[in-house]
Write an enzyme that holds these catalytic residues in place. Structure first.
Site, PDB file in Angstrom:
ATOM      1  N   LYS A  53     -47.461  46.566 -18.689  1.00 34.17           N
ATOM      2  CA  LYS A  53     -47.600  47.696 -19.614  1.00 34.17           C
ATOM      3  C   LYS A  53     -48.891  47.604 -20.435  1.00 34.17           C
ATOM      4  O   LYS A  53     -49.345  48.604 -20.985  1.00 34.17           O
ATOM      5  CB  LYS A  53     -46.384  47.790 -20.529  1.00 34.17           C
ATOM      6  CG  LYS A  53     -45.111  48.243 -19.805  1.00 34.17           C
ATOM      7  CD  LYS A  53     -44.739  49.620 -20.192  1.00 34.17           C
ATOM      8  CE  LYS A  53     -43.497  50.214 -19.539  1.00 34.17           C
ATOM      9  NZ  LYS A  53     -42.512  49.349 -18.947  1.00 34.17           N
ATOM     10  N   SER A 305     -43.028  42.739 -12.119  1.00 33.48           N
ATOM     11  CA  SER A 305     -43.646  43.558 -13.175  1.00 33.48           C
ATOM     12  C   SER A 305     -43.552  42.973 -14.571  1.00 33.48           C
ATOM     13  O   SER A 305     -44.305  43.383 -15.456  1.00 33.48           O
ATOM     14  CB  SER A 305     -43.013  44.952 -13.172  1.00 33.48           C
ATOM     15  OG  SER A 305     -41.605  44.846 -13.311  1.00 33.48           O
TER      16      SER A 305
HETATM   17  C1  LIG Z   1     -41.623  49.675 -17.981  1.00 30.44           C
HETATM   18  C2  LIG Z   1     -41.295  48.689 -16.941  1.00 30.44           C
HETATM   19  C3  LIG Z   1     -41.047  49.080 -15.613  1.00 30.44           C
HETATM   20  C4  LIG Z   1     -40.987  50.519 -15.162  1.00 30.44           C
HETATM   21  O1  LIG Z   1     -42.155  51.265 -15.433  1.00 30.44           O
HETATM   22  P1  LIG Z   1     -42.118  52.849 -15.440  1.00 30.44           P
HETATM   23  O2  LIG Z   1     -43.532  53.259 -15.586  1.00 30.44           O
HETATM   24  O3  LIG Z   1     -41.278  53.280 -16.617  1.00 30.44           O
HETATM   25  O4  LIG Z   1     -41.484  53.306 -14.179  1.00 30.44           O
HETATM   26  C5  LIG Z   1     -40.833  48.079 -14.672  1.00 30.44           C
HETATM   27  N1  LIG Z   1     -40.823  46.771 -15.014  1.00 30.44           N
HETATM   28  C6  LIG Z   1     -41.054  46.359 -16.274  1.00 30.44           C
HETATM   29  C7  LIG Z   1     -41.028  44.898 -16.576  1.00 30.44           C
HETATM   30  C8  LIG Z   1     -41.299  47.300 -17.291  1.00 30.44           C
HETATM   31  O5  LIG Z   1     -41.523  46.878 -18.531  1.00 30.44           O
END
Ligand SMILES: *Cc1c(COP(=O)(O)O)cnc(C)c1O
Length: 330
Positions: A53, A305
């Protein structure tokens, strides 16, 4: 409708260079053996602030003009966007206010507070938190930077797609965690701009998968928000969604849904086999492979992520398998 283009993503990459890490991509031997094709893991959970993010937040903050920077930023967040925005705003010496629902785990609050942002806890859903954001925009003149439905946020997350294709140029399939879709659409726009035949598939938890339900309905719809191991994937997509709904519809090749046991298995595999600590949302790509829900005909890139999981919860999940194994052995 305006969509985010590969040019926007190239520009974002220049804007955020030096503010984010270029994270490594490594081969997973155990998943490659299991799938019969090379499986690569993009280790974005090692990003500064513990999730991707920071890419979108850094790009959005850097795109503001001087007058907007003086007013400060506000967002609703399940945690990782708030944390990233707090970090990005602090680097710029700006005020940041983060609104979130009661479902957000405490470890995420502490970190945001530590980064110097103001926190407001409102209601039981992301939509409640969002109403508070709109009040602050109207009454205090703060600039709203939403977690996903914003061109600069999408373009920032898209820089991941460029890196993944540089690291694995022959990728046939990219697996991306999916909630509001800023991540998946940014990556899909970047990946398909360079390599149109590479498939991009979103992965969500079955409990409260708002984007999947909306895609099935053909328009953004409300879905009840439920507690899930993939808490960073919770929340709606917004009934007045501007960008990510249409981009998911146009760019994603498929969406996979996972049960809670499957997500737990993903977290356990990441730890025991790959030696990586990931949160539930970060483990869904691995989980989809383990669950046999992906049919891959060539090299796969799995995006890990985020890693912002409560360590007590992580220990419980990881020890769950140790118990199950010893029970089987007994
Ligand atoms: C926000 C987030 C997502 C999903 O992202 P989007 O853009 O809302 O689809 C996936 N994994 C993590 C760790 C996140 O913080």
């Amino acid at each position: 409708m305006a969509q985010v283009t590969p040019n926007d993503i190239d520009a974002a990459r220049e804007r955020i260079a030096g503010k984010i890490e270029r994270t490594p991509t490594v081969i997973s031997q155990s998943l490659s053996d299991r799938l019969g094709v090379p499986v690569h893991l993009k280790l974005e959970h090692r990003q500064i602030t513990g999730s991707f993010k920071l890419r979108g937040a850094s790009n959005a903050v850097a795109s503001l003009n001087t007058e907007q920077k003086a007013r400060g930023v506000v967002a609703a967040s399940t945690g990782n966007h708030g944390r990233a925005l707090a970090h990005a705003a602090k680097l710029e010496g700006m005020r940041a206010v983060i609104c979130m629902s009661r479902l957000v785990p405490g470890n995420k609050l502490d970190e945001i507070r530590r980064l110097g942002a103001e926190i407001l806890i409102v209601g039981n859903s992301q939509d409640d938190a969002q109403q508070e954001v709109e009040r602050l925009v109207a009454q205090e003149g703060l600039v709203m930077l939403p977690p996903f439905d914003h061109p600069a946020i999408i373009a920032g997350q898209g820089t991941l797609g460029l890196e993944m294709l540089e690291q694995v140029p022959d990728a046939a399939l990219v697996l991306v965690p999916l909630s509001g879709g800023g991540l998946a659409t940014g990556i899909a726009a970047a990946v398909k701009g360079v390599s149109p035949r590479t498939k991009v598939i979103g992965v969500s938890m079955a409990r409260g998968a708002a984007m999947k339900a909306s895609l099935d309905a053909g328009r953004p719809i409300l879905v009840e928000e439920l507690p899930t191991l993939a808490d960073s994937l919770g929340g709606g997509i917004g009934l007045d969604n501007q960008l990510t709904f249409a981009m998911c519809r146009d760019l994603l090749d498929d969406v996979i849904l996972l049960g809670e046991d499957e997500i737990a298995a993903g977290i356990r595999h990441a730890y025991a086999q790959e030696r990586e600590i990931v949160e539930g949302a970060g483990a869904v790509g691995i989980a989809a492979l383990l669950a046999g829900k992906v049919n891959a005909k060539g090299p796969v890139v799995v995006l890990l992520s985020g890693r912002n999981i409560d360590m007590g919860l992580h220990r419980t999940i990881v020890c769950g398998e140790a118990l199950a194994t010893s029970e089987r052995a007994a």
